[in-house]
Design a protein around this motif. Sequence first.
Motif: not given
Length: 701
Positions: A325-326, A334-336, A367-368, A429-432
């Motif tokens: 996230y920014y 994030g985790t990839v 959470l994304g 990739e996990r987002l947020g």
Amino acid sequence: MSRVPASRRRPEAVVGTRRLLGALGTALTAAALVVAGPIPAGPVLADTGTQTPTPTTAPGAPSALPGAFTGRAPLMVILDASGSMKLEDAEGERIDQARRQLSGILSDLPDDATVGLLAYGTGTGPNVSERERGCRDVTELAPPAQFDQDALEAAAEEVIPSGYSPIGRAIGQAAAALPTDAPASILLVSDGFDLCTDPDPCASARDAIAANPALTVSVIGIQPDAAADTLFGCITSATGGTYLPLRYPDPTSTSTVDTAQASSSSASVSVARERLEAVLAAGYRREAEGLRPSGTPVVGTVTAQDAPVLVPGDYLDPGFTRGSYYADGAQKNGTVRYYALPQGEGMTPWASATAIGDLRSDEYRQLGLRLSLVNNDDDPCLPLVEATESGGEREPRPMVTAQVGGIVPGADGWSESCAVTEPLYLRVERLGEYRFGTATPVQLTIRSEPPLHATGRALSTSTELPPPTATTPSAISGGTNFATAPLLASGTTVADTIVGGETRFFAVRLGFGQRLAYRVTPIGQGTPVDRAASVAVQIRNPLATPVHTVTGGEGGPFVQRDEDSFLSGSTDVPVAAANRTSDDPEIVRYALPGTYFVLLSMAPAQDGPDATVPYTLTVQAIDATGTGGAAGYDPPATPTAGSSAATSAVPIAAGKSSGATGTPAWTWALGGLGVLTLGVAAAMLISRRRSSGSRRPAPGS
């Protein structure tokens, strides 16, 4: 998405190794598809690796439900008929007020309730010489049975108050008349005046709950004094019940304080009815079962190199600790993770990832997930997809799913940078910022669809289907995740309970041309408005991706007020292969036949303990032939002539459901061929590694 620098690209020997592994995975996939065997039900793409058992009770639920289950805990009413109930300070005699309260309660019960009635104090007078016998004076006027309001009210009218108050003995006798291995309720209607101390009423309540933890004891106090308040508070707090004190003004008093502190008769009846709803719901009181992600354990790699090979199935990677996230003028990475997907010729790749939040958060957090299918050089083969959800203070834990795939490699829409013969990788990739730094398990669902022939075009939204007709319910508890969701046949009605903050999972098979309709009905009177919460029904496709969501009551309570109170809906369009060509991503999600999931979620209570509400769920798979064109799968590799699989067009199978046939002997032979392939490929791999060993650094160098 940036390309991998040349300095980080793998040497040809490694690329060759990966291609070998890809070929090996393809061989193993083919062997697995053959060993899985056909689905007797016909042309439905099933979900390899997804098991759908049908448990009769969920972990942590009561071991049994009442016989002839109606969704309600059986109720035993105890009526106080001691001498003090003749006092005329409750807008008439206390016993008459108790009868009025009982009549109002019975009037509010559903016809299929199970109710019994006890009374104490009717067999002796108030004399000291009769005390020993009076403290054993408990009479069963009606055993727990099919509800008959007229009979119960007639029995109560025959009661003449005269003797002592063996409350403790009455509680013990009422508990003995109820199940000890299932939810049950006791309601005591009394003024609390008690000269019998053996057994102690509060101790009796504790003994009853020790024998049956699913029992609750609630009390309606008729003109209680301070001592009665203490006694009734002890009984209800020990059993998780409800205490409702009903106070009435002294007709001989002119004190405005007395009048202000007392309830009017009409208000008392209204409150008593609402409180009884809590009694019935409390009979099903249990702890909420949390969402439990499932799948074969796997750990993805930070680059595509050496990524684990995933054949069709469900997997669980626990290593996603950070989201991209920014914030504050900087990008947080994030985790990839990467996973290799073996592909057979003409097979269509499908994949999804589902992340489940840890706990409800007090603050808004996102959470994304971002998914893509990539080649050796991290070039996307299909457009990447994203999905996000937000957790809130009063919302269930977020569960977000993104899916990718649905195009045959090399077909229109497949990137020219991805050669058909190249290895294929899933990039997740996990987002947020949701719980940044806390591990969030991600469930991976991999499907490999066999060659498909289809006609027609993508569908648009259809008219909502009418609710299905409920049938006789079976007591089947919903699962806590996709893997434990019981598989329901079309037309089935199940009876279950749900707790605030909980999600229950059920599974239904849908083939091409079919839609799903459902009906959710709360049974009994549910729970008071201040403890009820909104319910949402969500349908998810075989990749666990949501395709339909309906929230009940527009945020209102999930409480049955009349026989027409239910929540219903249906999938938007029939399942059709042509849907994958739609410009609407919502329609694309209806492209796969197989196991669809019905998720029922109830939001947590606004305050106080979360309610436990019984309900029934009816599901119906409805044919909508002639819509979306025709579709079918090409048959698998031709088996031995005359085998039972020769007529099946379904090479991918799931766990057996009722009616499935055994695995033919030829499938085990082909399975053995897959194992042999594994051995040969492994030997080739070892030989290749040995030949290139001089180029690898020694361990520890």
